[in-house]
Each structure stands twice: as structure tokens, then as C-alpha cells.
Design a protein around this motif. Structure first.
Motif, PDB file in Angstrom:
ATOM      1  N   ARG B   7       1.547 -16.852 -18.371  1.00  0.00           N
ATOM      2  CA  ARG B   7       1.640 -15.423 -18.689  1.00  0.00           C
ATOM      3  C   ARG B   7       0.454 -15.214 -19.416  1.00  0.00           C
ATOM      4  O   ARG B   7      -0.377 -14.127 -19.116  1.00  0.00           O
ATOM      5  CB  ARG B   7       3.194 -15.137 -18.859  1.00  0.00           C
ATOM      6  N   GLU B   8       0.337 -15.812 -20.598  1.00  0.00           N
ATOM      7  CA  GLU B   8      -0.745 -15.590 -21.653  1.00  0.00           C
ATOM      8  C   GLU B   8      -1.952 -15.987 -20.907  1.00  0.00           C
ATOM      9  O   GLU B   8      -2.959 -14.880 -20.867  1.00  0.00           O
ATOM     10  CB  GLU B   8      -0.522 -16.590 -22.921  1.00  0.00           C
ATOM     11  N   ALA B   9      -2.002 -16.774 -20.163  1.00  0.00           N
ATOM     12  CA  ALA B   9      -3.481 -17.120 -19.434  1.00  0.00           C
ATOM     13  C   ALA B   9      -3.719 -15.973 -18.175  1.00  0.00           C
ATOM     14  O   ALA B   9      -4.785 -16.137 -17.635  1.00  0.00           O
ATOM     15  CB  ALA B   9      -3.471 -18.394 -19.077  1.00  0.00           C
ATOM     16  N   GLY B  10      -2.634 -15.486 -17.939  1.00  0.00           N
ATOM     17  CA  GLY B  10      -2.964 -14.594 -17.092  1.00  0.00           C
ATOM     18  C   GLY B  10      -2.993 -15.277 -15.350  1.00  0.00           C
ATOM     19  O   GLY B  10      -3.393 -14.659 -14.494  1.00  0.00           O
ATOM     20  N   LEU B  11      -2.137 -16.311 -15.483  1.00  0.00           N
ATOM     21  CA  LEU B  11      -2.189 -17.082 -14.035  1.00  0.00           C
ATOM     22  C   LEU B  11      -1.101 -16.814 -13.352  1.00  0.00           C
ATOM     23  O   LEU B  11      -1.208 -17.124 -12.023  1.00  0.00           O
ATOM     24  CB  LEU B  11      -2.091 -18.510 -14.656  1.00  0.00           C
ATOM     25  N   VAL B  12      -0.137 -15.840 -13.756  1.00  0.00           N
ATOM     26  CA  VAL B  12       1.072 -15.674 -12.769  1.00  0.00           C
ATOM     27  C   VAL B  12       0.393 -14.603 -11.678  1.00  0.00           C
ATOM     28  O   VAL B  12       0.831 -14.956 -10.318  1.00  0.00           O
ATOM     29  CB  VAL B  12       2.135 -15.072 -13.725  1.00  0.00           C
ATOM     30  N   GLY B  13      -0.595 -13.685 -12.036  1.00  0.00           N
ATOM     31  CA  GLY B  13      -0.804 -12.993 -11.048  1.00  0.00           C
ATOM     32  C   GLY B  13      -1.929 -13.617 -10.158  1.00  0.00           C
ATOM     33  O   GLY B  13      -1.924 -13.181  -9.068  1.00  0.00           O
ATOM     34  N   THR B  14      -2.382 -14.593 -10.467  1.00  0.00           N
ATOM     35  CA  THR B  14      -3.470 -15.197  -9.509  1.00  0.00           C
ATOM     36  C   THR B  14      -3.059 -16.297  -8.961  1.00  0.00           C
ATOM     37  O   THR B  14      -3.777 -16.876  -7.963  1.00  0.00           O
ATOM     38  CB  THR B  14      -4.474 -15.942 -10.638  1.00  0.00           C
ATOM     39  N   PHE B  15      -1.609 -16.676  -8.960  1.00  0.00           N
ATOM     40  CA  PHE B  15      -1.007 -17.693  -8.102  1.00  0.00           C
ATOM     41  C   PHE B  15      -1.759 -19.064  -8.141  1.00  0.00           C
ATOM     42  O   PHE B  15      -2.415 -19.458  -7.146  1.00  0.00           O
ATOM     43  CB  PHE B  15      -0.668 -17.194  -6.727  1.00  0.00           C
ATOM     44  N   SER B  16      -1.484 -19.854  -9.202  1.00  0.00           N
ATOM     45  CA  SER B  16      -1.961 -21.168  -9.260  1.00  0.00           C
ATOM     46  C   SER B  16      -1.396 -22.145  -8.312  1.00  0.00           C
ATOM     47  O   SER B  16      -0.441 -21.761  -7.822  1.00  0.00           O
ATOM     48  CB  SER B  16      -1.943 -21.788 -10.635  1.00  0.00           C
ATOM     49  N   ARG B  17      -1.929 -23.184  -8.032  1.00  0.00           N
ATOM     50  CA  ARG B  17      -1.413 -24.191  -7.110  1.00  0.00           C
ATOM     51  C   ARG B  17       0.178 -24.507  -7.338  1.00  0.00           C
ATOM     52  O   ARG B  17       0.987 -24.530  -6.754  1.00  0.00           O
ATOM     53  CB  ARG B  17      -2.149 -25.385  -7.096  1.00  0.00           C
ATOM     54  N   GLN B  18       0.204 -24.858  -8.789  1.00  0.00           N
ATOM     55  CA  GLN B  18       1.459 -24.967  -9.326  1.00  0.00           C
ATOM     56  C   GLN B  18       2.568 -24.128  -8.977  1.00  0.00           C
ATOM     57  O   GLN B  18       3.804 -24.336  -8.556  1.00  0.00           O
ATOM     58  CB  GLN B  18       1.591 -25.284 -10.789  1.00  0.00           C
ATOM     59  N   THR B  19       2.227 -22.892  -9.178  1.00  0.00           N
ATOM     60  CA  THR B  19       3.117 -21.611  -8.878  1.00  0.00           C
ATOM     61  C   THR B  19       3.380 -21.710  -7.344  1.00  0.00           C
ATOM     62  O   THR B  19       4.450 -21.570  -7.051  1.00  0.00           O
ATOM     63  CB  THR B  19       2.346 -20.352  -9.334  1.00  0.00           C
ATOM     64  N   VAL B  20       2.633 -21.998  -6.518  1.00  0.00           N
ATOM     65  CA  VAL B  20       2.656 -21.783  -4.995  1.00  0.00           C
ATOM     66  C   VAL B  20       3.742 -22.609  -4.794  1.00  0.00           C
ATOM     67  O   VAL B  20       4.672 -22.630  -3.797  1.00  0.00           O
ATOM     68  CB  VAL B  20       1.450 -21.888  -4.155  1.00  0.00           C
ATOM     69  N   VAL B  21       3.323 -23.972  -5.221  1.00  0.00           N
ATOM     70  CA  VAL B  21       4.355 -25.113  -4.804  1.00  0.00           C
ATOM     71  C   VAL B  21       5.815 -24.777  -5.342  1.00  0.00           C
ATOM     72  O   VAL B  21       6.709 -25.110  -4.563  1.00  0.00           O
ATOM     73  CB  VAL B  21       3.677 -26.538  -5.583  1.00  0.00           C
ATOM     74  N   SER B  22       5.763 -24.372  -6.429  1.00  0.00           N
ATOM     75  CA  SER B  22       7.281 -24.063  -7.163  1.00  0.00           C
ATOM     76  C   SER B  22       7.755 -23.178  -6.194  1.00  0.00           C
ATOM     77  O   SER B  22       9.102 -23.332  -5.788  1.00  0.00           O
ATOM     78  CB  SER B  22       6.831 -23.900  -8.340  1.00  0.00           C
ATOM     79  N   LEU B  23       7.201 -22.074  -5.852  1.00  0.00           N
ATOM     80  CA  LEU B  23       7.815 -20.925  -5.049  1.00  0.00           C
ATOM     81  C   LEU B  23       8.374 -21.604  -3.621  1.00  0.00           C
ATOM     82  O   LEU B  23       9.219 -21.222  -3.205  1.00  0.00           O
ATOM     83  CB  LEU B  23       6.838 -19.931  -5.018  1.00  0.00           C
ATOM     84  N   LEU B  24       7.292 -22.440  -3.184  1.00  0.00           N
ATOM     85  CA  LEU B  24       7.786 -22.943  -1.831  1.00  0.00           C
ATOM     86  C   LEU B  24       8.909 -24.004  -1.827  1.00  0.00           C
ATOM     87  O   LEU B  24       9.775 -23.863  -0.927  1.00  0.00           O
ATOM     88  CB  LEU B  24       6.418 -23.875  -1.427  1.00  0.00           C
ATOM     89  N   VAL B  25       8.907 -24.573  -2.973  1.00  0.00           N
ATOM     90  CA  VAL B  25      10.277 -25.469  -3.043  1.00  0.00           C
ATOM     91  C   VAL B  25      11.200 -24.788  -3.104  1.00  0.00           C
ATOM     92  O   VAL B  25      12.358 -25.021  -2.460  1.00  0.00           O
ATOM     93  CB  VAL B  25      10.007 -26.260  -4.277  1.00  0.00           C
ATOM     94  N   PHE B  26      11.487 -23.688  -3.692  1.00  0.00           N
ATOM     95  CA  PHE B  26      12.443 -22.996  -3.866  1.00  0.00           C
ATOM     96  C   PHE B  26      12.887 -22.088  -2.611  1.00  0.00           C
ATOM     97  O   PHE B  26      14.129 -22.089  -2.098  1.00  0.00           O
ATOM     98  CB  PHE B  26      12.204 -21.536  -4.903  1.00  0.00           C
ATOM     99  N   VAL B  27      11.880 -21.629  -1.812  1.00  0.00           N
ATOM    100  CA  VAL B  27      12.005 -20.929  -0.256  1.00  0.00           C
ATOM    101  C   VAL B  27      12.834 -21.937   0.440  1.00  0.00           C
ATOM    102  O   VAL B  27      13.637 -21.493   0.978  1.00  0.00           O
ATOM    103  CB  VAL B  27      10.819 -20.437   0.080  1.00  0.00           C
ATOM    104  N   VAL B  28      12.251 -23.275   0.667  1.00  0.00           N
ATOM    105  CA  VAL B  28      12.675 -24.258   1.371  1.00  0.00           C
ATOM    106  C   VAL B  28      14.146 -24.516   1.042  1.00  0.00           C
ATOM    107  O   VAL B  28      15.068 -24.566   1.896  1.00  0.00           O
ATOM    108  CB  VAL B  28      11.818 -25.522   1.099  1.00  0.00           C
ATOM    109  N   VAL B  29      14.512 -24.711  -0.285  1.00  0.00           N
ATOM    110  CA  VAL B  29      15.689 -25.073  -0.500  1.00  0.00           C
ATOM    111  C   VAL B  29      16.768 -23.838  -0.289  1.00  0.00           C
ATOM    112  O   VAL B  29      17.706 -24.020   0.405  1.00  0.00           O
ATOM    113  CB  VAL B  29      16.138 -25.328  -2.233  1.00  0.00           C
ATOM    114  N   TRP B  30      16.550 -22.807  -0.468  1.00  0.00           N
ATOM    115  CA  TRP B  30      17.165 -21.585  -0.101  1.00  0.00           C
ATOM    116  C   TRP B  30      17.291 -21.490   1.229  1.00  0.00           C
ATOM    117  O   TRP B  30      18.581 -21.281   1.689  1.00  0.00           O
ATOM    118  CB  TRP B  30      16.498 -20.169  -0.664  1.00  0.00           C
TER     119      TRP B  30
END
Lengths: 263, 257
Positions: B7-30
């Protein structure tokens, strides 16, 4: 005073300052019965060991503290009681530069001019002129963290001179810098002070600095007791080593060394 | 990297690779859980598929989003002004501080739910109720942070400023407020997240508009897909507002090394 030819003399009479410690409730006497006259345009160096009340005297001179007893009178006014009267007339250079980190070099120099209501265009012109004079013309937009210690202290000096004060105070202003930078800045400060016709009071614990810059040196003992009042022009340059030794002996014994009794 | 650092680095808004992977894992599990829910004895509506959630998202009413955002921003601005004003007064007067501070501590100890109940019992207007709750919760945070930050401004800088003999207004505008700005921005970040949660609960209980109200409707209809969709909107809203604050922060605090 600003803009006038001669700043008024300073008269310190029976000055006493006592602090009450918050935790123990005990009283600490920082200054006891100090009498001192400082002539207009004089460059006065105050030397003394740590804890002798030099910095307390500095705070009293700029009006940040009220005397417990006695007075400091400048042109019929007191720095503490007539606080606003001295706006733009007393300027200070501190041991640390004390620049505002969110302001550029230029904006730091402009600060005292903003406080006394100088028009914006004039603020900029005067500040730029002082920064150029101190060799910082290429760094006007730099923030303090982008400047070296010596450069920051130059900005602080520019900030003090920009209001053309009648009285300049410097508290160990060059003590934390390396010897080469300190000597260079000391010389710059002194020549600017003489040129501007200000009364300058330099507080230092370095005897070389005091002898090198002061027209007069006063030596503070414990509780800001005045141990010696030396007019440097009464000493030949070849006698400076003796002078330094005598001041050193005075500081160590807390009694005036006989060699300093020079009419 | 910790989430706060993102959040400090403002990376949440820019969707880093780790963020995308983390979200994808959640979506698949759901999605897998959604598929197997009936076989596991869980009612199908309890874990809706993303297709169903997507349909709910398409039916989001933006007026409700706008109303919630307006309530949050409006109440935060009022809380900020009130909190900083009182902190300034308390900084200037020890006597005022000694009387006000115990009251502020008391305010901070009151649970959000109690504030909501008080608001419902004391006031009639919905907007006034929500504003009251938000200000009661967020105002003290701004106040305490501002007061602590003012006390933390270095003695050296205060002495330097006073040596130039500023007026009281100059003292605060040239020294104190710029000096505490980094802390005030941190307070905004904390309060944004707090306000989004509080406004949702307040709307849930006593409003006929806003995201909280829509969540209450979804709950009455047993529509987990709608709850999920509105929750996603809330989370996205928080990230968006945080990104705005981060941008403002970068601009205002560009002097920092």
C-alpha cells in the motif's frame, strides 16, 4: 534597527536565571548576577565550559526565556517583554542548521521575510541574492537532505542575514563542522557581520574561534559568572598563545588568570 | 512484501504479479468450492459461482456507491477539520487539554455499534445520524494523532521558529502543520479504512441508500452473490481512495528522502 546605521547597545544587568527541574523539583541556577555591556557593531565571543550558562544566555538574548531576575535591555526594550518589537531585528544561527526539511534552500531563506511581511517578489530577490553570495546559487531548489552539512549551515547563515538584523547571535554555529569548513564559514560569517554593521554575539567553546573572530571575548565561569572580559585588540598576534593559555587556565580554575588583567 | 508495504509503495493499484497470482488462487479455490458445494452439503446459494457474482456486479447501482463515497469523504473532511482544530486548541492550552482529553478517551472507548444506536435513538435525519457516527468515530483519531504529532515536533525547530518571532497563526501555518503533515496523511489512511467499515454498518442499520443499505437488501433476499458483489465494490472503493491518498501523499511529501 534593521536598516538603521547603528544597532543600539545591549545592557545586561544583574541577570539571573533559575530553572526548576520537572522531575526532582530542585532549582538549578544557570546564570547568577551577570553584568555585561555590548557596544553597537561589536563582535563579541562568549566562551565557557559546558554547563556554564552560555546557551541559557543565548535563549535569554533572543527572548525565548524570561529572566528570573535582572534584565537585558536593547535600545530601551527587553527581548522577552517586548518580544514582537524585535521581529526581524534579532537573527540567529544555531549549532545545528535547523532548516525546515519540507522547504527548499530558497524557501528556508525566505522564511523570516515571510514572517515580517516582505512582498513575495522582494522575498525571492533578497533570498536569491544571499544564496548566491554564499555560493549556493545552483542549489536554490535543493531540499536540506540533498545538501552537505556545510551547505546547510550556509543556508542557515543566509536565513539569518536576509532580514538585515541589527543583532546576530550564533550558538556554537560552526562547532559540528570539520575544521576546514568551519574556518571557511567562520570567516564568511565574520566578514558578512562586519559588512552589515550588525552587533554579533558568538557563543563557542573553541578558544581558537573566539580569539580569531571576536573584538572582545568574555569568559563565563559556572553559573555564567563573568570571569574575564578581554579586548582582543590589546593583544598582539604573537601573544595569542599566551592569551589562549590564560583563558584555558581561567576556565579550569573558575577564577580569572592574572595574565588577563591587561588595562 | 507485507500488505502495508504494498500500500505504501502504491503497488495495490498497479496490480503487481504477486497480487494477480494471489487473487487468481482465491478465485480458483472459490470457484472449485462453488462447484462442489452441493456435494459437500452446503446449499448452492451460499457459495455462488463467479458467473453469478458477475451478474450481481453488473446490476450494481452507482448512485448507492456515490452516496456512500460522499458520506465518507464529507464526514472525514468534517472530522479532520474538527479534530485538527481541537488538537491545536489543546496544544495551545494545557488547561483545555486536561479537561478535554479524558472526554476524548471516553469517546474512543465507545464501540461503533453503541454510537449507531445512540444516533438512531437521538436523531431523526438519516444523513445526520451517519455523519454523527462517522465524526464520533473518526474525529478523535484525527485529534489524538494531530496532538501527538504536534508534541513531537522537535524542540530545535520550535526554538528556531520562535526566534524569528512569528505570530500564532504563522507559527502553526509555517511550522506545526507542515511538520505534522506526514502524520496527518497516515491518519487519513487509517480513517479511510475505518470510515468505510463504519459507514457500511451505519447504512445497514438506518439508511435507505448507500452500499450498506444494499447489503441489508441482499441479506433479506438471501443473495450471497449480491453480498459478495457489494463487498467487492467496497474493497475496490477502499483501494481506490487509498490510491488517491497515496498520490496526494507523494505530491505533498516529495521533499522526503
Amino acid at each position: 534597527m534593521a536598516g538603521m546605521n547603528d544597532p543600539p547597545p545591549i545592557a545586561v544587568r544583574s541577570l539571573r536565571k533559575v530553572f526548576r527541574q520537572t522531575t526532582s523539583g530542585q532549582s538549578v541556577v544557570a546564570i547568577e548576577g551577570l553584568d555585561l555591556d555590548i557596544a553597537s557593531r561589536e563582535v563579541l565571543a562568549i566562551v565557557g565550559q559546558t554547563g556554564c550558562g552560555k546557551s541559557t544566555f543565548f535563549d535569554l538574548m533572543i527572548g525565548l526565556e524570561a529572566p528570573t531576575a535582572g534584565s537585558i535591555v536593547i535600545g530601551g526594550k527587553t527581548p522577552y517583554g517586548d518580544f514582537d518589537h524585535f521581529r526581524g531585528q534579532i537573527a540567529t544561527v544555531f549549532q545545528q542548521d535547523r532548516l525546515l526539511p519540507w522547504r527548499s534552500a530558497l524557501d528556508n531563506v525566505k522564511l523570516p521575510l515571510e514572517l515580517i511581511g516582505v512582498p513575495e517578489v522582494e522575498q525571492r530577490e533578497r533570498s536569491m541574492a544571499w544564496l548566491n553570495r554564499l555560493g549556493l546559487g545552483n542549489f536554490i531548489g535543493a531540499y536540506p537532505h540533498e545538501l552537505s552539512g556545510g551547505m546547510r549551515q550556509r543556508v542557515a547563515i543566509a536565513r539569518a542575514f536576509v532580514v538585515q538584523p541589527g543583532i546576530l547571535l550564533a550558538d556554537e554555529a560552526f562547532g559540528h563542522l570539520d575544521e576546514v569548513t568551519a574556518a571557511e564559514l567562520r570567516e564568511t560569517f565574520l566578514s558578512l557581520a562586519r559588512e552589515s554593521g550588525s552587533t554579533a554575539i558568538l557563543i563557542t567553546h573553541q578558544l581558537e574561534e573566539a580569539i580569531g573572530v571576536g573584538d572582545r571575548i568574555v569568559v563565563f565561569g559556572r553559573s555564567a559568572k563573568l570571569l574575564a572580559d578581554i579586548h582582543v585588540n590589546r593583544w598582539q598576534e604573537g601573544e595569542y598563545a599566551v592569551l589562549r593559555e590564560a583563558i584555558q587556565a581561567t576556565l579550569q580554575s573558575n577564577e580569572q588568570d592574572a595574565r588577563l588583567n591587561r588595562p | 512484501m507485507h500488505l502495508n508495504e504494498y500500500r505504501e509503495a502504491g503497488l495495490v493499484g498497479t496490480f503487481s504479479r504477486q497480487t494477480v497470482v494471489s487473487l487468481l488462487v482465491f478465485v480458483v479455490v472459490w470457484e472449485v468450492l462453488s462447484y462442489f458445494a452441493p456435494a459437500l452439503g452446503i446449499p448452492a446459494f451460499a457459495i455462488p459461482s463467479f458467473v453469478r457474482i458477475g451478474q450481481s456486479l453488473m446490476s450494481i447501482t452507482f448512485i448507492d456507491v456515490a452516496v456512500t463515497v460522499a458520506r465518507v469523504i464529507g464526514a472525514l473532511i468534517l472530522s479532520f477539520v474538527l479534530g485538527v482544530f481541537l488538537a491545536t486548541m489543546m496544544y495551545r492550552s494545557e488547561k483545555l487539554e486536561s479537561y478535554l482529553f479524558p472526554m476524548i478517551r471516553l469517546f474512543m472507548a465507545v464501540p461503533v455499534v453503541s454510537w449507531i444506536l445512540f444516533a438512531v435513538l437521538w436523531f431523526r435525519g438519516v444523513e445526520f445520524r451517519i455523519a454523527f457516527v462517522l465524526i464520533a468515530v473518526c474525529g478523535p483519531v484525527f485529534l489524538v494523532d494531530a496532538l501527538d504529532s504536534m508534541r513531537g515536533v522537535s524542540r530545535e525547530l520550535r526554538g528556531m521558529m520562535r526566534s524569528f518571532r512569528p505570530t500564532t497563526v504563522q507559527y502553526f501555518t509555517k511550522l506545526m502543520f507542515p511538520a505534522i503533515l506526514p502524520n496527518l496523511i497516515t491518519s487519513w489512511k487509517i480513517n479511510l479504512s475505518l470510515a468505510i467499515r463504519v459507514v457500511t454498518i451505519a447504512e445497514l442499520v438506518g439508511a435507505v441508500t448507500g452500499i450498506g443499505h444494499q447489503l441489508a437488501v441482499a441479506q433479506e433476499l438471501f443473495s450471497v452473490a449480491d453480498v459478495f458483489a457489494w463487498t467487492l465494490v467496497l474493497v475496490a472503493l477502499l483501494f481506490l481512495l487509498e490510491a488517491v491518498v497515496a498520490r496526494v501523499e507523494r505530491r505533498l511529501l516529495r521533499w522526503r528522502a
